[in-house]
Design a protein around this motif. Sequence first.
Motif, PDB file in Angstrom:
ATOM      1  N   HIS A  64     156.877  74.050  17.998  1.00  0.00           N
ATOM      2  CA  HIS A  64     157.531  73.968  16.691  1.00  0.00           C
ATOM      3  C   HIS A  64     158.127  72.589  16.431  1.00  0.00           C
ATOM      4  O   HIS A  64     158.978  72.432  15.574  1.00  0.00           O
ATOM      5  CB  HIS A  64     158.627  75.021  16.540  1.00  0.00           C
ATOM      6  CG  HIS A  64     158.214  76.394  16.945  1.00  0.00           C
ATOM      7  ND1 HIS A  64     157.180  77.060  16.341  1.00  0.00           N
ATOM      8  CD2 HIS A  64     158.681  77.219  17.915  1.00  0.00           C
ATOM      9  CE1 HIS A  64     157.039  78.251  16.912  1.00  0.00           C
ATOM     10  NE2 HIS A  64     157.925  78.366  17.866  1.00  0.00           N
ATOM     11  N   SER A  65     157.751  71.574  17.196  1.00  0.00           N
ATOM     12  CA  SER A  65     158.307  70.249  16.979  1.00  0.00           C
ATOM     13  C   SER A  65     157.291  69.363  16.292  1.00  0.00           C
ATOM     14  O   SER A  65     156.104  69.648  16.270  1.00  0.00           O
ATOM     15  CB  SER A  65     158.747  69.620  18.303  1.00  0.00           C
ATOM     16  OG  SER A  65     157.631  69.424  19.132  1.00  0.00           O
ATOM     17  N   GLN A  66     157.791  68.259  15.734  1.00  0.00           N
ATOM     18  CA  GLN A  66     156.937  67.380  14.955  1.00  0.00           C
ATOM     19  C   GLN A  66     157.103  65.938  15.430  1.00  0.00           C
ATOM     20  O   GLN A  66     158.186  65.369  15.299  1.00  0.00           O
ATOM     21  CB  GLN A  66     157.310  67.468  13.475  1.00  0.00           C
ATOM     22  CG  GLN A  66     157.268  68.885  12.923  1.00  0.00           C
ATOM     23  CD  GLN A  66     157.902  68.967  11.564  1.00  0.00           C
ATOM     24  OE1 GLN A  66     158.010  67.977  10.857  1.00  0.00           O
ATOM     25  NE2 GLN A  66     158.329  70.153  11.185  1.00  0.00           N
ATOM     26  N   TRP A  99     162.873  63.481  18.468  1.00  0.00           N
ATOM     27  CA  TRP A  99     161.827  64.191  17.745  1.00  0.00           C
ATOM     28  C   TRP A  99     162.447  65.238  16.826  1.00  0.00           C
ATOM     29  O   TRP A  99     163.563  65.705  17.048  1.00  0.00           O
ATOM     30  CB  TRP A  99     160.810  64.829  18.693  1.00  0.00           C
ATOM     31  CG  TRP A  99     161.304  65.978  19.528  1.00  0.00           C
ATOM     32  CD1 TRP A  99     161.544  67.255  19.117  1.00  0.00           C
ATOM     33  CD2 TRP A  99     161.590  65.959  20.928  1.00  0.00           C
ATOM     34  NE1 TRP A  99     161.956  68.032  20.164  1.00  0.00           N
ATOM     35  CE2 TRP A  99     161.993  67.266  21.293  1.00  0.00           C
ATOM     36  CE3 TRP A  99     161.528  64.970  21.914  1.00  0.00           C
ATOM     37  CZ2 TRP A  99     162.347  67.608  22.597  1.00  0.00           C
ATOM     38  CZ3 TRP A  99     161.883  65.314  23.206  1.00  0.00           C
ATOM     39  CH2 TRP A  99     162.282  66.608  23.536  1.00  0.00           C
ATOM     40  N   GLN A 135     162.428  69.008  15.024  1.00  0.00           N
ATOM     41  CA  GLN A 135     162.055  70.351  15.454  1.00  0.00           C
ATOM     42  C   GLN A 135     162.530  71.368  14.425  1.00  0.00           C
ATOM     43  O   GLN A 135     163.583  71.201  13.807  1.00  0.00           O
ATOM     44  CB  GLN A 135     162.670  70.665  16.817  1.00  0.00           C
ATOM     45  CG  GLN A 135     162.236  72.003  17.406  1.00  0.00           C
ATOM     46  CD  GLN A 135     162.792  72.227  18.798  1.00  0.00           C
ATOM     47  OE1 GLN A 135     163.784  71.625  19.183  1.00  0.00           O
ATOM     48  NE2 GLN A 135     162.157  73.096  19.558  1.00  0.00           N
ATOM     49  N   THR A 195     166.262  73.094  10.825  1.00  0.00           N
ATOM     50  CA  THR A 195     165.574  71.831  11.095  1.00  0.00           C
ATOM     51  C   THR A 195     166.549  70.874  11.754  1.00  0.00           C
ATOM     52  O   THR A 195     167.650  70.658  11.239  1.00  0.00           O
ATOM     53  CB  THR A 195     165.032  71.204   9.802  1.00  0.00           C
ATOM     54  OG1 THR A 195     164.199  72.153   9.127  1.00  0.00           O
ATOM     55  CG2 THR A 195     164.208  69.961  10.117  1.00  0.00           C
ATOM     56  N   ARG A 208     166.280  66.101  17.631  1.00  0.00           N
ATOM     57  CA  ARG A 208     166.756  66.023  19.015  1.00  0.00           C
ATOM     58  C   ARG A 208     166.851  64.548  19.391  1.00  0.00           C
ATOM     59  O   ARG A 208     165.844  63.844  19.419  1.00  0.00           O
ATOM     60  CB  ARG A 208     165.797  66.755  19.957  1.00  0.00           C
ATOM     61  CG  ARG A 208     165.835  68.274  19.816  1.00  0.00           C
ATOM     62  CD  ARG A 208     164.945  68.918  20.864  1.00  0.00           C
ATOM     63  NE  ARG A 208     164.996  70.363  20.814  1.00  0.00           N
ATOM     64  CZ  ARG A 208     165.839  71.123  21.515  1.00  0.00           C
ATOM     65  NH1 ARG A 208     166.708  70.537  22.336  1.00  0.00           N
ATOM     66  NH2 ARG A 208     165.815  72.429  21.415  1.00  0.00           N
TER      67      ARG A 208
END
Length: 241
Positions: A7-9, A42, A44, A117, A120
Amino acid sequence: MIPIPPHSQPTSHAPLIELLAQYPLFAGLPPEVLARLAEGAWAQSLGAGETAFHEGDSATHYLLIVTGQLEMVRFSQEGDEHVFQSFGPGSLVADAAMFMQHGRYPMSSRASSGPLTIWRLSGAALRATCENHPPLAMRLLQRFSLRLYHRVNEVEWLTSSTAQQRLAAYFISLRKQQGDELSFPQSQRHVAAQLGIRPETLNRLLADWQSRGWITGSRRKWQLCEAEPLERMAEGKARPF
C-alpha cells in the motif's frame, strides 16, 4: 535501498519537501536541510484499522499525516485497549521515538478512520540532520520540552478532576477547533478511555447534559447549545502559561 511496504507509493520527494516547508517545526529551514530530511521517505495509504507500527517494533521512521486520523494505542497485560491520543492531518507522530535509547516504538498506532495517507520519514535522516544543523536540534528540544510540560499538566488534571470536569474540558477543546458543531474523532468508548472514565459514566453525563439543554446529538456528532456551564466546569484545566 529501503524496501517499499504494501500500500505504499515510491513517489518523488518534491511534494514532501513542500509539506515540510509548511510545517512549523521545519518552516524556514534551508532547502538542502529539507531535502536531507526527505531522504529515505515514502508515502503510504492505510485503511481503517490498519496498523502503521506496533509497540516494540524497531523505531525506524516517524510519520507526517496528510489525510485521515491516526490513533495511538496500548494494550494492558489483561488485553484491555487504551487509546492515548488521536492525530489528524498536519500532525507529526513518533518523532520523539527516533531518539529513544531502546530504539523501539513505545506504543502502537493505527488508522482510526480510512483512508489514512501518511509520509514515513527516516529517523536516521532526522538524527543526521540534527547533528549537521544544530538549529533543528534546538527546535526539537523545545518541542519535546513543551510536550512534556503538557503531559505533566494532563496527569495532574486526570488525578485531581471529576469525570464531569474532564468531559467538559474535552468539549471545550473540540469547540476551539470545530466551533459549536462538534464531531468526536473517536468512538465514545475510546473517548471514555482517553478521559479516564467508564463508558456508562460518559453516557450518563451526555444524557444529563442533553436533558439540561446544554448539548444535543448522539454518537460522534454533537451540537453545543450552551457553552457557559461547560466552560465553568473546565476552568480548572487552564494554566497561567
